[in-house]
Design an enzyme around this catalytic site. Structure first.
Site, PDB file in Angstrom:
ATOM      1  N   ASN A  64       0.810  -1.244  -0.012  1.00  0.00           N
ATOM      2  CA  ASN A  64      -0.044  -0.205   0.031  1.00  0.00           C
ATOM      3  C   ASN A  64       0.916   1.349  -0.049  1.00  0.00           C
ATOM      4  O   ASN A  64       1.445   1.526   1.016  1.00  0.00           O
ATOM      5  CB  ASN A  64      -0.842  -0.207   1.299  1.00  0.00           C
ATOM      6  CG  ASN A  64      -1.748   1.119   1.621  1.00  0.00           C
ATOM      7  OD1 ASN A  64      -1.835   1.936   0.488  1.00  0.00           O
ATOM      8  ND2 ASN A  64      -2.447   1.235   2.648  1.00  0.00           N
ATOM      9  N   TRP A  65       1.218   1.973  -1.077  1.00  0.00           N
ATOM     10  CA  TRP A  65       2.110   3.022  -1.293  1.00  0.00           C
ATOM     11  C   TRP A  65       1.352   4.213  -0.667  1.00  0.00           C
ATOM     12  O   TRP A  65       2.091   5.316  -0.497  1.00  0.00           O
ATOM     13  CB  TRP A  65       2.283   3.339  -2.755  1.00  0.00           C
ATOM     14  CG  TRP A  65       3.112   2.108  -3.284  1.00  0.00           C
ATOM     15  CD1 TRP A  65       3.736   1.133  -2.712  1.00  0.00           C
ATOM     16  CD2 TRP A  65       3.605   1.978  -4.659  1.00  0.00           C
ATOM     17  NE1 TRP A  65       4.162   0.139  -3.722  1.00  0.00           N
ATOM     18  CE2 TRP A  65       4.322   0.804  -4.702  1.00  0.00           C
ATOM     19  CE3 TRP A  65       3.524   3.037  -5.643  1.00  0.00           C
ATOM     20  CZ2 TRP A  65       4.897   0.295  -6.073  1.00  0.00           C
ATOM     21  CZ3 TRP A  65       4.063   2.449  -6.868  1.00  0.00           C
ATOM     22  CH2 TRP A  65       4.726   1.256  -7.146  1.00  0.00           C
ATOM     23  N   LYS A  66       0.187   4.225  -0.285  1.00  0.00           N
ATOM     24  CA  LYS A  66      -0.510   5.324   0.355  1.00  0.00           C
ATOM     25  C   LYS A  66      -0.195   6.686  -0.415  1.00  0.00           C
ATOM     26  O   LYS A  66      -0.290   6.653  -1.845  1.00  0.00           O
ATOM     27  CB  LYS A  66      -0.134   5.552   1.818  1.00  0.00           C
ATOM     28  CG  LYS A  66      -0.418   4.117   2.557  1.00  0.00           C
ATOM     29  CD  LYS A  66      -0.087   4.421   4.234  1.00  0.00           C
ATOM     30  CE  LYS A  66      -0.245   3.094   4.859  1.00  0.00           C
ATOM     31  NZ  LYS A  66      -0.360   3.095   6.233  1.00  0.00           N
TER      32      LYS A  66
ATOM     33  N   HIS B  15      -9.369   1.125   4.841  1.00  0.00           N
ATOM     34  CA  HIS B  15      -8.352   1.190   5.346  1.00  0.00           C
ATOM     35  C   HIS B  15      -8.843   2.259   6.669  1.00  0.00           C
ATOM     36  O   HIS B  15      -9.203   2.996   6.547  1.00  0.00           O
ATOM     37  CB  HIS B  15      -7.015   1.858   4.663  1.00  0.00           C
ATOM     38  CG  HIS B  15      -5.934   1.740   4.974  1.00  0.00           C
ATOM     39  ND1 HIS B  15      -5.594   2.765   6.215  1.00  0.00           N
ATOM     40  CD2 HIS B  15      -4.829   1.040   4.972  1.00  0.00           C
ATOM     41  CE1 HIS B  15      -4.210   2.362   6.611  1.00  0.00           C
ATOM     42  NE2 HIS B  15      -3.863   1.379   5.784  1.00  0.00           N
TER      43      HIS B  15
ATOM     44  N   SER C 158       3.313  -2.548  10.419  1.00  0.00           N
ATOM     45  CA  SER C 158       4.882  -2.462  10.610  1.00  0.00           C
ATOM     46  C   SER C 158       5.295  -3.855  10.131  1.00  0.00           C
ATOM     47  O   SER C 158       6.287  -4.283  10.882  1.00  0.00           O
ATOM     48  CB  SER C 158       5.237  -2.448  12.123  1.00  0.00           C
ATOM     49  OG  SER C 158       4.634  -0.773  12.229  1.00  0.00           O
TER      50      SER C 158
ATOM     51  N   GLY D  61       2.397   1.919  11.115  1.00  0.00           N
ATOM     52  CA  GLY D  61       3.169   3.016  10.993  1.00  0.00           C
ATOM     53  C   GLY D  61       3.966   3.159  11.938  1.00  0.00           C
ATOM     54  O   GLY D  61       4.778   4.314  12.167  1.00  0.00           O
TER      55      GLY D  61
ATOM     56  N   GLU E 107      -7.099   4.677   7.926  1.00  0.00           N
ATOM     57  CA  GLU E 107      -6.862   5.949   7.335  1.00  0.00           C
ATOM     58  C   GLU E 107      -8.159   6.718   6.655  1.00  0.00           C
ATOM     59  O   GLU E 107      -8.376   7.579   7.099  1.00  0.00           O
ATOM     60  CB  GLU E 107      -5.559   6.180   6.562  1.00  0.00           C
ATOM     61  CG  GLU E 107      -4.373   5.980   7.432  1.00  0.00           C
ATOM     62  CD  GLU E 107      -3.194   5.479   6.768  1.00  0.00           C
ATOM     63  OE1 GLU E 107      -3.145   5.288   5.610  1.00  0.00           O
ATOM     64  OE2 GLU E 107      -2.102   4.823   7.395  1.00  0.00           O
TER      65      GLU E 107
ATOM     66  N   GLY F 276       2.863  -1.275   4.319  1.00  0.00           N
ATOM     67  CA  GLY F 276       2.833   0.176   3.976  1.00  0.00           C
ATOM     68  C   GLY F 276       4.235   0.643   3.875  1.00  0.00           C
ATOM     69  O   GLY F 276       4.816   0.571   2.706  1.00  0.00           O
ATOM     70  N   GLY F 277       4.865   1.137   5.016  1.00  0.00           N
ATOM     71  CA  GLY F 277       6.198   1.659   4.936  1.00  0.00           C
ATOM     72  C   GLY F 277       7.320   1.002   4.188  1.00  0.00           C
ATOM     73  O   GLY F 277       7.934   1.458   3.234  1.00  0.00           O
TER      74      GLY F 277
ATOM     75  N   GLU G 158      -5.835  -5.122  10.535  1.00  0.00           N
ATOM     76  CA  GLU G 158      -4.708  -4.372  10.550  1.00  0.00           C
ATOM     77  C   GLU G 158      -4.849  -3.667  12.012  1.00  0.00           C
ATOM     78  O   GLU G 158      -5.675  -2.601  12.232  1.00  0.00           O
ATOM     79  CB  GLU G 158      -4.580  -3.329   9.519  1.00  0.00           C
ATOM     80  CG  GLU G 158      -4.205  -3.727   8.223  1.00  0.00           C
ATOM     81  CD  GLU G 158      -3.886  -2.519   7.339  1.00  0.00           C
ATOM     82  OE1 GLU G 158      -2.478  -3.053   6.771  1.00  0.00           O
ATOM     83  OE2 GLU G 158      -4.233  -1.620   7.052  1.00  0.00           O
TER      84      GLU G 158
HETATM   85  P1  PGA Z   1       2.817   0.001   7.602  1.00  0.00           P
HETATM   86  O1  PGA Z   1       1.351   0.283   7.159  1.00  0.00           O
HETATM   87  O2  PGA Z   1       3.445  -1.306   6.895  1.00  0.00           O
HETATM   88  O3  PGA Z   1       3.379   1.159   7.408  1.00  0.00           O
HETATM   89  O4  PGA Z   1       2.449  -0.195   9.118  1.00  0.00           O
HETATM   90  C1  PGA Z   1       0.318  -0.720   6.854  1.00  0.00           C
HETATM   91  C2  PGA Z   1      -0.944  -0.400   6.233  1.00  0.00           C
HETATM   92  O5  PGA Z   1      -1.504   0.732   6.601  1.00  0.00           O
HETATM   93  O6  PGA Z   1      -1.333  -0.753   5.214  1.00  0.00           O
END
Ligand code: PGA
Length: 264
Positions: free
Chosen positions: A10-12, A104, A222, A182, A106, A243-244, A176
């Site tokens: 997920n490149w956000k 998600h 994470s 994150g 967010e 994500g990251g 998640e």
């Molecule tokens: P993260 O993000 O790996 O940076 O914790 C995961 C996500 O939000 O899908």
């Protein structure tokens, strides 16, 4: 029951077109050395403005691009119309997507996405022939007050409401925990597996044994190259939403490689 693992990035809201192209090329340079059955299902979710540049890289010349699926990070449930700023499932398919991430945390937190909206999106995605990646998870406060399972079960029931057995079987869920996203604080693998097994039981209860055994349920929060082997060794964790660590080809490719050591 063997379920093919999924590693999704997920490149956000990150990367300009050139950067997205370079990252995609970095992943292709890894996938080109393997056949599709040797690899997990690999999915990347760029920002909308980079979908085209990434899709163009998905050629079938043997460079490996065809082994990477593309996902949208959100969609609207209507086909078209006066919905400024939104994008439909058909538009995402047109831009090369075969998956869409919905719900998600967010989007739930900053854009007030509700389970009712997520359910409408899931139905539209499946009707359009794409696969939803439906996210769920608890806050730290919910976890500390002991309502994790209850909260997640209620999200899953609402998000999957009215979907057929066949639709549920091909869908993907990402568990998640919000406190793990994150933050560098990965959820203990056994605990993540316990929650994911609980989600699978909820799916069996609302749909069927077959749907629960088929649906792929990922862990997200994470995920790093150093955590994935233990996560993938659990009975019910079918992959990861990253994500990251998906923003660098080196770490994303290492997550794929480490997944291949324990499953696929
Ligand atoms: P993260 O993000 O790996 O940076 O914790 C995961 C996500 O939000 O899908």
């Amino acid at each position: 029951m063997s379920r093919k693992p999924i590693i999704a990035g997920n490149w956000k809201m990150n990367l300009l077109q050139d950067e997205a192209k370079a990252l995609f090329e970095g992943i292709k340079s890894f996938t080109k050395d393997f056949t599709a059955p040797q690899l997990p299902t690999i999915v990347i979710a760029p920002v909308f403005t980079s979908l085209n540049v990434v899709h163009t890289e998905k050629c079938t010349c043997g460079c490996g691009g065809d082994k990477i699926a593309i996902a949208g990070q959100n969609c609207h449930w209507e086909k078209s119309g006066a919905y400024t700023g939104e994008v439909s499932v058909e538009m995402l398919a047109d831009a090369g997507c075969s998956y869409v991430i919905i719900g998600h945390s967010e989007r739930r937190q900053y854009f007030s996405e509700t389970d009712e909206m997520i359910n409408k999106k899931a139905k539209a995605i499946l009707a359009g022939g794409l696969i939803p990646i439906i996210c769920c998870g608890e806050t730290l406060e919910q976890r500390e007050s002991g309502i994790t399972d209850q909260h997640i079960a209620s999200q899953i029931r609402a998000d999957l409401n009215g979907l057929s057995e066949e639709e549920i079987a091909k869908s993907v869920i990402a568990y998640e925990p919000i406190w793990a996203i994150g933050t560098g604080k990965t959820c203990d693998s056994k605990e993540a597996n316990r929650v994911i097994a609980m989600i699978r039981n909820v799916v069996k209860e609302i749909s069927s044994e077959k749907a629960g055994d088929s649906i792929r349920i990922l862990y997200g929060g994470s995920v790093k190259p150093s955590t994935i082997e233990e996560q993938m060794s659990q009975s019910d964790i079918d992959g990861a939403l990253v994500g990251g660590a998906s923003l660098k080809a080196e770490s994303f490719n290492e997550i794929i490689a480490n997944t291949m050591k324990v499953s696929v």
